[in-house]
Design a protein around this motif. Structure first.
Motif, PDB file in Angstrom:
ATOM      1  N   ALA A  44      45.966  43.992  33.756  1.00 38.60           N
ATOM      2  CA  ALA A  44      46.234  42.563  33.835  1.00 38.60           C
ATOM      3  C   ALA A  44      44.941  41.806  34.108  1.00 38.60           C
ATOM      4  CB  ALA A  44      47.252  42.282  34.935  1.00 38.60           C
ATOM      5  N   GLU A  45      44.129  42.347  35.021  1.00 37.15           N
ATOM      6  CA  GLU A  45      42.857  41.697  35.355  1.00 37.15           C
ATOM      7  C   GLU A  45      41.924  41.647  34.163  1.00 37.15           C
ATOM      8  OE1 GLU A  45      41.831  43.920  39.178  1.00 37.15           O
ATOM      9  OE2 GLU A  45      40.580  42.126  39.292  1.00 37.15           O
ATOM     10  N   GLU A  46      41.956  42.703  33.376  1.00 38.60           N
ATOM     11  CA  GLU A  46      41.012  42.795  32.267  1.00 38.60           C
ATOM     12  C   GLU A  46      41.373  41.838  31.135  1.00 38.60           C
ATOM     13  OE1 GLU A  46      40.064  46.757  31.085  1.00 38.60           O
ATOM     14  OE2 GLU A  46      39.159  46.098  29.205  1.00 38.60           O
TER      15      GLU A  46
ATOM     16  N   GLU B  11      40.285  36.941  47.280  1.00 38.61           N
ATOM     17  CA  GLU B  11      39.080  37.731  47.496  1.00 38.61           C
ATOM     18  C   GLU B  11      38.416  37.327  48.810  1.00 38.61           C
ATOM     19  OE1 GLU B  11      37.621  39.213  43.120  1.00 38.61           O
ATOM     20  OE2 GLU B  11      36.515  37.611  44.091  1.00 38.61           O
ATOM     21  N   ARG B  12      38.089  38.326  49.605  1.00 35.73           N
ATOM     22  CA  ARG B  12      37.421  38.095  50.885  1.00 35.73           C
ATOM     23  C   ARG B  12      36.260  39.070  50.987  1.00 35.73           C
ATOM     24  NH1 ARG B  12      39.924  34.404  50.662  1.00 35.73           N
ATOM     25  NH2 ARG B  12      41.554  33.519  51.956  1.00 35.73           N
TER      26      ARG B  12
ATOM     27  N   SER C 104      39.800  43.575  46.649  1.00 37.67           N
ATOM     28  CA  SER C 104      40.175  43.445  45.252  1.00 37.67           C
ATOM     29  C   SER C 104      41.562  42.818  45.168  1.00 37.67           C
ATOM     30  CB  SER C 104      40.197  44.820  44.602  1.00 37.67           C
ATOM     31  OG  SER C 104      41.219  45.573  45.196  1.00 37.67           O
ATOM     32  N   LEU C 105      41.913  42.430  43.964  1.00 37.58           N
ATOM     33  CA  LEU C 105      43.262  41.922  43.738  1.00 37.58           C
ATOM     34  C   LEU C 105      44.311  42.998  44.003  1.00 37.58           C
ATOM     35  CD1 LEU C 105      43.028  39.707  40.564  1.00 37.58           C
ATOM     36  CD2 LEU C 105      43.407  39.007  42.903  1.00 37.58           C
ATOM     37  N   GLU C 106      43.872  44.249  43.937  1.00 35.14           N
ATOM     38  CA  GLU C 106      44.785  45.362  44.193  1.00 35.14           C
ATOM     39  C   GLU C 106      45.472  45.198  45.564  1.00 35.14           C
ATOM     40  OE1 GLU C 106      44.514  48.037  41.723  1.00 35.14           O
ATOM     41  OE2 GLU C 106      46.451  48.679  42.519  1.00 35.14           O
ATOM     42  N   ASP C 107      44.705  44.794  46.576  1.00 34.70           N
ATOM     43  CA  ASP C 107      45.293  44.596  47.909  1.00 34.70           C
ATOM     44  C   ASP C 107      46.391  43.548  47.857  1.00 34.70           C
ATOM     45  OD1 ASP C 107      43.424  46.345  49.079  1.00 34.70           O
ATOM     46  OD2 ASP C 107      41.939  44.740  49.143  1.00 34.70           O
ATOM     47  N   MET C 108      46.062  42.441  47.170  1.00 30.89           N
ATOM     48  CA  MET C 108      47.018  41.348  47.043  1.00 30.89           C
ATOM     49  C   MET C 108      48.264  41.819  46.300  1.00 30.89           C
ATOM     50  SD  MET C 108      48.188  39.184  44.481  1.00 30.89           S
ATOM     51  CE  MET C 108      46.983  39.514  43.212  1.00 30.89           C
TER      52      MET C 108
ATOM     53  N   LEU D  81      49.469  44.889  45.949  1.00 29.56           N
ATOM     54  CA  LEU D  81      50.264  45.807  46.770  1.00 29.56           C
ATOM     55  C   LEU D  81      51.069  45.038  47.813  1.00 29.56           C
ATOM     56  CD1 LEU D  81      47.773  48.767  47.178  1.00 29.56           C
ATOM     57  CD2 LEU D  81      49.845  48.669  45.786  1.00 29.56           C
ATOM     58  N   GLU D  82      50.435  44.013  48.385  1.00 27.71           N
ATOM     59  CA  GLU D  82      51.140  43.193  49.356  1.00 27.71           C
ATOM     60  C   GLU D  82      52.318  42.460  48.697  1.00 27.71           C
ATOM     61  OE1 GLU D  82      49.066  40.050  51.905  1.00 27.71           O
ATOM     62  OE2 GLU D  82      47.894  41.888  52.175  1.00 27.71           O
ATOM     63  N   ALA D  83      52.055  41.917  47.515  1.00 24.95           N
ATOM     64  CA  ALA D  83      53.079  41.122  46.832  1.00 24.95           C
ATOM     65  C   ALA D  83      54.270  41.956  46.384  1.00 24.95           C
ATOM     66  CB  ALA D  83      52.458  40.390  45.637  1.00 24.95           C
ATOM     67  N   VAL D  84      54.044  43.218  46.036  1.00 20.90           N
ATOM     68  CA  VAL D  84      55.160  44.011  45.515  1.00 20.90           C
ATOM     69  C   VAL D  84      55.776  44.942  46.563  1.00 20.90           C
ATOM     70  CG1 VAL D  84      54.230  43.985  43.181  1.00 20.90           C
ATOM     71  CG2 VAL D  84      53.757  45.927  44.655  1.00 20.90           C
ATOM     72  N   ARG D  85      55.179  44.973  47.751  1.00 20.61           N
ATOM     73  CA  ARG D  85      55.716  45.832  48.812  1.00 20.61           C
ATOM     74  C   ARG D  85      57.090  45.300  49.246  1.00 20.61           C
ATOM     75  NH1 ARG D  85      51.099  46.472  52.698  1.00 20.61           N
ATOM     76  NH2 ARG D  85      50.090  47.713  51.100  1.00 20.61           N
ATOM     77  N   GLN D  86      57.856  46.098  49.942  1.00 24.60           N
ATOM     78  CA  GLN D  86      59.194  45.829  50.478  1.00 24.60           C
ATOM     79  C   GLN D  86      60.267  46.400  49.579  1.00 24.60           C
ATOM     80  OE1 GLN D  86      59.602  41.574  51.227  1.00 24.60           O
ATOM     81  NE2 GLN D  86      57.560  41.661  52.133  1.00 24.60           N
TER      82      GLN D  86
END
Ligand SMILES: Nc1ncnc2c1ncn2[C@@H]1O[C@H](COP(=O)(O)OP(=O)(O)O)[C@@H](O)[C@H]1O
Ligand SMILES: [Mg+2]
Length: 305
Positions: free
Chosen positions: A193-195, A222-223, A294-298, A300-305
């Motif tokens: 998706a990022e690419e 991004e931080r 990375s967006l990966e963290d975001m 994973l957070e968004a799809v967790r639960q």
């Protein structure tokens, strides 16, 4: 107006709510990724947009068409599981797809050869599809999806199931294609998706949890970070404590410690502490790195639960 407006889309299969209440827009000329884990409802949404599945509720509206009007001629669709006829040659298959969209035989032949050239399949066009590699089959499927010069190209997990080489080739092709088409594609892999995409829709359990441009997502999530990798996990704990006592709070996963900061200035101050500690006890330190979350963290957070 956007090219497509989706409002309040809902789809249930008996007791299963596959799509809860989904609204989004697709901008002309953009490449939009529909991102989410397996079972999130991606294929259901795409099947409804492609006109293959009726929605339980909600509307799909194409620019220039009345609400609910048949928009199938404006769409090209590559399903997640492509049904190709293995006994046909690539050229025969794409020509047939062209004829099915209403082209006469010579026009279908011309268009089929043009697309086969574009997608680099000339050498195989007279061979049976049954003998094609996974990547070649996806490209033939893509020819089929493009044959009617669609205003919107819908691709359901176009690269999943391909080997690394086939995946790379198809991603590069899609990059070329996106410069001249509006594309909506689904994936469960964030790097794809990022690419490829300009816009990202993240879907979880039938609902859209993030709807944003990739640029805005980056700016938002991004931080600056400092990462320290140690020889073993046991030492990580004592490192964390030492630095936390000086106000630099991090977390560790295995032997890798990560400190995340809100600003670059805070990161520089924290990094100075980490580097100073590492200089005073370098044993066991494998790597120190400055970087960005990375967006990966975001994701994973968004799809967790
Ligand atoms: N034809 C169907 N009958 C019953 N349940 C379905 C059907 N199609 C999809 N589902 C269910 O709807 C949910 C979303 O599926 P799907 O859209 O295929 O997700 P994704 O493509 O994101 O993996 C899943 O729980 C799936 O089991
Ligand atoms: Mg799917």
């Amino acid at each position: 107006m956007a090219l497509v407006e989706v409002r309040g889309l809902r789809k249930t299969f008996g007791p299963v709510v596959a799509v809860a209440d989904v609204s989004f827009e697709i901008k002309e000329g953009h490449c939009t990724a529909l991102l989410g884990p397996n079972g999130a409802g991606k294929s259901t949404i795409l099947n409804i947009l492609a006109g293959l599945l009726p929605a339980t509720a909600g509307t799909v509206r194409f620019e220039g068409l009345a609400e609910g009007a048949d928009h199938r001629s404006l769409i090209g669709y590559l399903p997640q599981q492509v049904a190709l006829f293995g006994w046909m040659t690539g050229l025969e298959y794409v020509r047939m797809a062209g004829e099915l969209t209403g082209l006469d035989r010579p026009a279908a032949d011309l268009r089929a050869r043009e697309l086969i050239g574009l997608l680099g399949l000339e050498a195989a066009q007279n061979r049976r599809i049954g003998g094609y590699s996974g990547g070649m089959k996806q490209r033939i499927g893509l020819c089929q999806a493009l044959v009617n010069r669609p205003r919107l190209v819908i691709l359901d997990e176009p690269v999943s199931g391909l080997d690394p080489v086939g995946r790379r080739e198809l991603l590069d092709l899609l990059k070329q294609l996106k410069s001249e088409s509006t594309i909506l594609f689904s994936t469960h892999v964030l790097p794809d998706a990022e690419e490829l995409s300009d816009d990202i829709l993240i879907v979880r359990a039938g609902a859209i949890v993030i709807d944003s441009s990739l640029t805005a997502l980056r700016a938002r999530y991004e931080r600056p970070i400092v990462e320290l990798e140690l020889d073993d996990e046991a030492t990580a704990g004592s490192w964390l404590e030492t630095l936390a006592s000086r106000g630099v709070k991090g977390e560790h996963r295995g032997a890798v410690i990560r400190w995340k900061f809100e600003t670059s200035a805070a990161m520089r101050a924290g990094a100075a502490d980490v580097y100073a500690s590492a200089a005073s006890r370098p044993e066991g330190v494998r790597r120190i790195e400055l970087g960005q979350t990375s967006l990966e963290d975001m994701f994973l957070e968004a799809v967790r639960q």
